[in-house]
Design an enzyme around this catalytic site. Structure first.
Site, PDB file in Angstrom:
ATOM      1  N   HIS B  84       0.812  -1.219   0.000  1.00 29.71           N
ATOM      2  CA  HIS B  84       0.000   0.000   0.000  1.00 29.71           C
ATOM      3  C   HIS B  84       0.848   1.273   0.000  1.00 29.71           C
ATOM      4  CE1 HIS B  84       0.081  -0.153   4.576  1.00 29.71           C
ATOM      5  NE2 HIS B  84       0.167   1.153   4.401  1.00 29.71           N
ATOM      6  N   ASP B 117       0.247  -7.514   1.342  1.00 28.28           N
ATOM      7  CA  ASP B 117       0.664  -6.133   1.567  1.00 28.28           C
ATOM      8  C   ASP B 117       2.182  -5.989   1.646  1.00 28.28           C
ATOM      9  OD1 ASP B 117       0.397  -3.428   1.813  1.00 28.28           O
ATOM     10  OD2 ASP B 117      -0.177  -3.442   3.928  1.00 28.28           O
ATOM     11  N   SER B 199       4.296   2.743   7.810  1.00 28.77           N
ATOM     12  CA  SER B 199       3.970   1.636   6.909  1.00 28.77           C
ATOM     13  C   SER B 199       5.166   1.247   6.055  1.00 28.77           C
ATOM     14  CB  SER B 199       2.826   2.031   5.984  1.00 28.77           C
ATOM     15  OG  SER B 199       1.610   1.894   6.649  1.00 28.77           O
TER      16      SER B 199
END
Lengths: 370, 586
Positions: B84, B117, B199
């Site tokens: 992402h 992911d 992230s």
């Protein structure tokens, strides 16, 4: 290296910091001997996952602390335990149902008892249940050791700066036999709670342990809190907002408070809902009607339960009736229903219009004066 | 453990001081001298953070907007991040990566794993890059130190990472995804502060090894910020996907095409199964107990989903099934589930070719210790023992024959034990495989045997030759796989039944697919560590005939390093050649 156990007395600042440095040293030594492992090993088998009623932001899941070998569970008093069936999942993943032994709305605490294993085939205690033998009683549990709490004014040796570790099923991360989540933090201070839940003041105003760590999460209330040695020091309370800082408080209800509640519950063993006192206006005039709280956006005032021999029961109100008006005013939702009740004066006769199936009925209720 | 625990306790001093300051608010504070062990632990932690922070990347798109994190895992600048984080860069597959040296480097987006992911990138612009080692996430325990690094809230102007510290608060967690993507299976849960911008950044253990990539947090009603519930994809899951990610592929996750439920004894039994699915093909039936996958005991349906979610599609796993008190272990190739994507992700052939060349060069490097133009004209080996197995019957045969491989002309010659008498000659001209006995007509080999010859031809005539500049068309890097060898029969020819396990521990391999002839395809599986060619799976497309060659016991022999055991498994038969020696005729 045992200085950290000494009571906190009025030391000069300099001496206090000297003492702290020794505390630090003792931590380092204990850390070398295994860190959080000991505490975590004691925590995880003694915390259960709870599932019950949820609505809106109210999580339908939570945590509980096993406090007796025969399956008594300490948790918070919340909507969750208003469910028809309260489900308990032990750390081994075994499902039980639970009943309320006692709940206290002032303390916002509840004591549950595991009753039977939830199983279609087997309605009795399972013979091979890994955690429970109804004769011997084998649930791992935290001994509240209430005798020692009562005898000493200093309820625990916990000092500001001590590590604390909590275990519970916040965000229901764990499922079935999976171990519940751990959180770690530092015990910051003891204080009295002055907080609210949304607009209502929180009824509990007693002592709490403030934690430097985030415990204010859905599902976390009812988590067990231990010190670095794995000794039970408290339980995470309901999610509240401080009236002073307007932030969510990370706190635990101390063992001494839990003990008082537990001892009282033990004293009146078997009585159900004995001290239940609702803070809502609904009970200013107790008709004996319990309104369903489930719904989406508009919560219609459906009758969930009617207390036997209550005013409403005697007048003929029944479960699943939809209340349409009170004394001529429409009640389109629960809030209006409560407002309607609130407007009543004690002794005032009540005319309630209900819909039962396809039938509209008018019911008269005589209320007594104050 | 001792060191890691101490590290997390070192921070107590700051907190105690802060708490005490609040509680007592003293006017003036004298300095505190903490204990020696605390200072030492703190110094070690500072040194560790200093060492690994140079491998932490602040990831931006080409306009230097947004911001995620990443970590470099080898000196060529290959690194891991979240899918992402790079999802907005997929059009150009370009971005920027800032390192703690204060510089921005060009970032090339390689393979992606939308379901897990994870994405891989490569930084360019430096001869070598600082990197962090991937740790073994199976060793992670609740309570371990967990240090996150990255660029939360894009705080850093000089790209030096923000460091946050906490503990592991849960392992083997399952976090549902969004429409099948971004699913965190068997992940690590931490109370380390993880915030937007973290992230894709690394989660380190106390020793500075990467045990995961942070990519997800639980949030309550207060907003998308840390509430003490962060989740990291494990290093061991990512390791299985790295070969596919390096070669620019869209990684698929694997499925057994089956579901499990708990029976009355709380055992996981097969509840549903697709008839032609992976598990069904292995012979499992509904109602069988599924005991373990790759040795991990399955405890619940949730656990089943969690464990399976860590595997790529088309990968072999070892499944233990029990039916009527009989346990059966089998190797099952997981069916791939292609991820759902709005736009198809076209593989960049240049990226893929780069990986094909790397794998082939590594094989060549391990198979031959010199690199002269033409090291051998012919290769000769003696088979001192052959073990045949036909269907269920074992046929033992002790034969002595020699085979000769030359780079041109005849391919394989089978000699009698007396050495001089030629029995059969096999040959393969690149298209047609034939067999000829002395004084007889030559005839075509069956498809399975022809493919074996073609595979040997490929290995000896092409793969072991000095590297050429051009790759044949349609040779592709196809990601990673696990190679399971069956435990070999010992000299007495008996299976080592007491050892229990039917298979040797899996070996991690990289897979190159190579077309053979017009219709067949070889799947070459190279050991990731030793670079040996472990297995060749061959499949003929029109007929569906499959053969596989297992190459065992690599040994150095002269300038070459070659297998001493070759096991050929064809339709209904299996034979194992034990080779006493290889000889290279210059």
């Amino acid at each position: 290296m045992i200085l950290h156990r000494q009571p906190r007395v009025a030391l000069g600042a300099r001496n206090f910091f000297l003492l702290l440095s020794l505390v630090i040293a003792s931590f380092a030594v204990r850390a070398a001997a295994g860190g959080f492992d000991q505490a975590i090993d004691r925590l995880q088998p003694r915390v259960v996952k709870l599932y019950g009623l949820g609505a809106g932001v109210q999580a339908g899941y939570g945590s509980g602390v096993v406090v007796s070998e025969d399956g008594l569970i300490l948790t918070v008093s919340s909507l969750l335990i208003d469910a028809k069936v309260i489900s308990v999942v032990t750390p081994e993943g075994v499902h039980y149902t639970a009943e309320i032994v006692r709940r206290d709305e002032k303390l916002q605490l509840a004591l549950l008892r595991m009753t039977k294993q939830k199983s279609d085939q087997n309605e009795t205690w399972p013979a091979d249940s890994p955690s429970f033998d109804p004769v011997a009683g084998l649930f791992p549990f935290f001994d509240l050791a209430c005798e020692s709490v009562a005898s000493s004014a200093q309820s625990s040796s916990l000092q500001p700066g001590d590590w604390i570790i909590a275990a519970g099923n916040a965000f229901k991360v764990a499922d079935g036999p999976e171990p519940v989540s751990i959180a770690h933090g530092v015990f910051s201070a003891r204080t009295r709670l002055d907080a609210r839940r949304r607009v209502n003041d929180f009824p509990y105003t007693g002592e709490v342990l403030i934690i430097d760590g985030i415990t204010s999460n859905p599902g976390a209330p009812g988590s067990a809190v231990v010190n670095i040695k794995g000794e039970f020091v408290g339980m995470i309370g309901r999610l509240v907002i401080s009236n002073q800082t307007h932030t969510h408080l990370n706190y635990a209800i101390p063992r001494s408070v839990l003990c008082n509640f537990f001892l009282q519950a033990q004293g009146e063993d078997g009585t159900n809902d004995s001290t239940r006192s609702r803070e809502s206006h609904e009970d200013r005039i107790d008709l004996g009607i319990k309104i369903s709280k489930t719904g989406y956006r508009t919560v219609l005032p459906y009758v969930e339960r009617v207390k036997r021999k209550s005013l409403a029961d005697l007048a003929g109100v029944r479960k699943d009736d939809l209340i349409l008006s009170i004394n001529g005013r429409n009640v389109p939702d629960v809030a209006a229903y409560k407002a309607g009740l609130n407007r009543l004066d004690p002794g005032e006769p009540i005319e309630i219009v209900i819909r039962r199936g396809r039938v509209i009925k008018t019911i008269f209720i005589e209320t007594k004066g104050p | 453990m001792l060191g890691t625990s101490e590290i997390s306790f070192g921070q107590i001093s700051a907190w105690v001081l802060a708490a005490a300051a609040i509680a007592f608010a003293p006017g003036r504070v004298d300095a505190v001298t903490p204990a020696e062990s605390v200072l030492k632990a703190q110094a070690e932690r500072i040194a560790m953070i200093d060492r690994v922070s140079s491998a932490v990347v602040a990831v931006f798109d080409t306009q230097q907007r947004g911001g995620g994190s990443g970590v470099i895992i080898d000196e060529q600048g290959y690194g891991l991040t979240n899918y992402h984080v790079v999802a907005g860069m997929l059009d150009k597959r370009k971005g920027l990566g800032g390192l703690s040296d204060g510089k921005l480097y060009d970032l090339e987006v390689l393979g992606i794993d939308p379901v897990g992911d994870v994405a891989m990138f490569r930084l360019v612009g430096r001869e070598t890059f600082p990197f962090a080692d991937l740790g073994d996430s199976d060793l992670v325990r609740v309570g371990d130190t967990a240090i996150a690094m990255g660029n939360p809230f894009t705080l850093s102007d000089d790209y030096s990472p923000t460091v946050t510290l906490g503990i592991v608060t849960g392992i083997h967690r399952y976090q549902w995804g969004v429409k099948g993507n971004l699913t965190y299976t068997d992940c690590i849960q931490v109370d380390t502060s993880i915030n937007p911008g973290n992230s894709g950044g690394p989660l380190f253990n106390g020793d500075g090894e990467v045990i995961g990539v942070n990519g997800r947090i639980s949030v309550n009603t207060r907003g998308r910020y840390n509430v003490g519930f962060g989740y990291a994809i494990t290093s061991n899951q990512m390791r299985r996907f790295i070969p596919a990610l390096r070669s620019g592929l869209v990684a698929a996750h694997g499925t057994l095409q089956a579901t499990v439920k708990l029976d009355q004894n709380r055992e996981t039994v097969l509840a549903e199964m697709l008839p032609a699915g992976a598990l069904s093909r292995s012979g499992a039936q509904l109602g069988d107990r599924l005991l373990s996958i790759d040795g991990v005991r399955i405890t619940s349906p949730n656990h089943f989903a969690s464990v399976l979610g860590t595997y790529p599609g088309s990968r072999n796993v070892r499944v233990l099934i029990e039916r009527e008190n009989t346990k059966t272990e089998s190797i099952v190739r997981l069916d791939p589930i292609p991820p759902k994507m709005r736009k198809p992700y076209i593989v960049d052939q240049e990226v893929n070719d780069r990986e094909v060349r790397r794998v082939l060069a590594a094989f060549k490097g391990s198979a031959r210790s010199d690199d002269t133009a033409e090291p051998f004209e012919s290769l000769k080996w003696n088979v001192h023992r052959t073990h045949f197995a036909l269907a269920d019957r074992d046929v033992k045969a002790d034969q002595l024959f020699a085979a000769r491989v030359t780079t041109e002309g005849l391919f394989l010659t089978e000699h009698s034990p007396e050495e001089n008498e030629t029995i059969r000659i096999f040959s393969f001209d690149g298209k047609r495989a034939t067999q000829r006995r002395e004084g007889e007509e030559e005839f075509d080999l069956t498809t399975d045997r022809a493919m074996v010859l073609a595979a040997l031809d490929l290995v000896f005539k092409t793969l072991m030759k000095p590297p050429g500049d051009t790759l044949p068309g349609n040779v592709r890097h196809a990601g990673g796989d696990a190679v399971f060898f069956e435990r070999m029969k010992d000299m007495a020819g008996d299976l080592d039944a007491k050892a229990g396990a039917r298979y040797l521990p899996a070996r991690e391999a990289e897979v190159i697919t190579w077309p053979i002839g017009e219709d067949a395809q070889a799947r070459l599986q190279f050991d990731m560590d030793s670079h040996d060619l472990l297995r060749i799976d061959l499949e003929d497309d029109p007929s569906g005939v499959r053969v596989s060659l297992d190459l065992h016991d690599y040994e150095a022999s002269g300038v070459l390093r070659l297998p001493k055991t070759i096991i050929v498994s064809g339709p209904g038969y299996r034979y194992q050649d034990s080779l006493s020696q290889w000889r290279v005729d210059p």
